[in-house]
Design a protein around this motif. Structure first.
Motif, short mmCIF file in Angstrom:
data_model
loop_
_atom_site.label_atom_id
_atom_site.label_comp_id
_atom_site.label_asym_id
_atom_site.label_seq_id
_atom_site.Cartn_x
_atom_site.Cartn_y
_atom_site.Cartn_z
N UNK A 283 -22.93 24.41 28.42
CA UNK A 283 -23.66 23.72 29.48
C UNK A 283 -24.16 24.72 30.51
N UNK A 284 -23.32 25.71 30.84
CA UNK A 284 -23.75 26.75 31.77
C UNK A 284 -24.84 27.62 31.20
N UNK A 285 -24.74 27.96 29.92
CA UNK A 285 -25.80 28.74 29.27
C UNK A 285 -27.12 27.98 29.30
N UNK A 286 -27.07 26.66 29.06
CA UNK A 286 -28.28 25.85 29.08
C UNK A 286 -28.90 25.82 30.47
N UNK A 287 -28.05 25.74 31.49
CA UNK A 287 -28.54 25.79 32.87
C UNK A 287 -29.27 27.12 33.11
N UNK A 288 -28.71 28.21 32.64
CA UNK A 288 -29.33 29.52 32.80
C UNK A 288 -30.70 29.57 32.11
N UNK A 289 -30.76 29.05 30.88
CA UNK A 289 -32.02 29.07 30.13
C UNK A 289 -33.07 28.21 30.81
N UNK A 290 -32.68 27.03 31.31
CA UNK A 290 -33.62 26.17 32.03
C UNK A 290 -34.08 26.84 33.33
N UNK A 291 -33.16 27.47 34.03
CA UNK A 291 -33.48 28.20 35.26
C UNK A 291 -34.49 29.30 34.98
N UNK A 292 -34.26 30.06 33.93
CA UNK A 292 -35.20 31.13 33.57
C UNK A 292 -36.59 30.57 33.25
N UNK A 293 -36.63 29.43 32.57
CA UNK A 293 -37.93 28.83 32.22
C UNK A 293 -38.70 28.45 33.48
N UNK A 294 -38.02 27.85 34.45
CA UNK A 294 -38.69 27.49 35.71
C UNK A 294 -39.26 28.73 36.38
N UNK A 295 -38.57 29.85 36.19
CA UNK A 295 -39.03 31.12 36.76
C UNK A 295 -39.96 31.90 35.83
#
Length: 354
Positions: A283-295
């Motif tokens: 779940x934390x890894x997915x948050x990181x990947x989504x965060x990177x996409x927004x950026x």
């Protein structure tokens, strides 16, 4: 013509401008990252596994200076759809979702598509690739469920179990089906071992307790000697029912998720002999990947299957030291493309160090 003094002054001004431009290009990626709010929808908040998963996701978000809004669907598809719509209304910039079932995944993805939001799917594979045309999504991350189901069964068999009963997950879930496939593979690979009964139960401890009571009533002493469980919550319910029936010496049990109560029983060398997991980190890894996409950073890998940590009484101490007593010994920002554009992976290694 310019005088020397005027020329020197101009050069000083141009130099200052060039330095300013150079400084703007030298700003690290971290300083250029956006303030991001990510909506997280999971099947339930009433499960030790998901509680731990949310805790790690919050830790990752804090390290990335992001904000999470987390909702639990109470294991109801219609509530999850409503939850995701509400998250979008609240203005989140990305979604991280574990679908209640494989069947509900396309609808959830299309809701995100209509809102033009990136959506990461976690734990339960939707049944189609991320880059499909009808319901595209950012990516999938989850455990190797076939491996997990096989590993649980193999440890029971290695401990001497020959007549297995199984408490499975929710029918229709890709996770439940994957783990059941692994169980069947292990039984098939061991002549003399048989699966006495498989029952699709769900996820909670209470459901595991009730189902195990019924199994014990149906299968008397000597008819089952091992109980394979879809997750640790079911296994904890089964443990309670077996103990109350006075059959703990007869029946070994094993599950998945590495929740604290299960680990305590494993460390105490009870008939709860094994659990596999560590994938709460997903779940934390997915948050990181989504965060990177927004950026502005696309995922390195759009279909991530995590390796798992196998824990029995022999490996418990090292596992506890490395993964329970503290957060995993890795710097989150090293794996974020926003902070480290040279990162080769957006997940930590799942491995117990010797």
């Amino acid at each position: 013509m310019f005088s020397v003094s005027r020329r020197g002054a101009l050069l000083r001004v141009l130099g200052a401008v060039l330095l300013s431009c150079a400084a703007s290009y030298a700003v690290p990626a971290a300083a250029q990252s956006k303030e991001v709010t990510i909506g997280v929808s999971i099947p339930t908040l009433d499960n030790p596994f998901w509680v731990r998963a949310v805790s790690f996701a919050q830790y990752v978000a804090t390290q990335l200076n992001a904000k999470l809004v987390v909702v639990g669907a109470e294991n109801r598809e219609e509530k999850q759809i409503s939850d995701v719509q509400s998250l979008i209304s609240r203005g989140v910039q990305a979604l991280v979702v574990t679908p209640q079932s494989t069947a509900s995944a396309p609808g959830l993805i299309r809701i995100a598509n209509r809102a033009n939001l990136p959506i990461m799917i976690v734990d339960r594979y939707p049944g189609f690739a991320a880059d499909n045309k009808d319901a595209p999504y950012l990516g999938f991350i989850g455990p190797d469920d076939v491996y997990a189901g096989r590993s649980i069964a193999s440890h029971l068999i290695a401990a001497g179990a020959k007549n297995l009963a199984a408490l499975g997950g929710l029918p229709g879930s890709s996770v439940a089906e994957g783990r059941q496939n692994g169980l069947n593979e292990a039984v098939k690979a061991h002549p003399g071992v048989k699966l006495v009964q498989y029952l699709g139960v769900g996820e909670s401890e209470d459901l595991g307790y009730k189902a195990m009571q019924n199994m014990l009533a149906a299968h008397g002493k000597g008819q089952i000697d091992g109980v394979w469980c879809y997750n640790d919550a079911l296994c904890l319910g089964a443990f309670r029912a077996i103990r109350q029936a006075g059959r703990s010496d007869e029946i070994k049990i094993a599950g998945m998720d590495l929740v604290p109560q299960a680990l305590d029983l494993i460390s105490q060398k009870t008939n709860y002999i094994f659990s596999t997991g560590g994938h709460w980190l997903q779940l934390g890894f997915a948050v990181m990947i989504a965060y990177d996409k927004v950026n502005g950073h696309d995922p390195i890998d759009r279909n991530i299957r995590l390796s798992l940590l196998d824990v029995d009484s022999a490996s418990f101490a090292k596992f506890k030291q490395q993964f329970i007593d503290s957060q995993p010994p890795y710097n989150v920002k090293d794996y974020s493309l926003t902070y480290n554009p040279q990162a080769k992976s957006q997940t930590f290694p799942l491995k117990i160090k010797e």
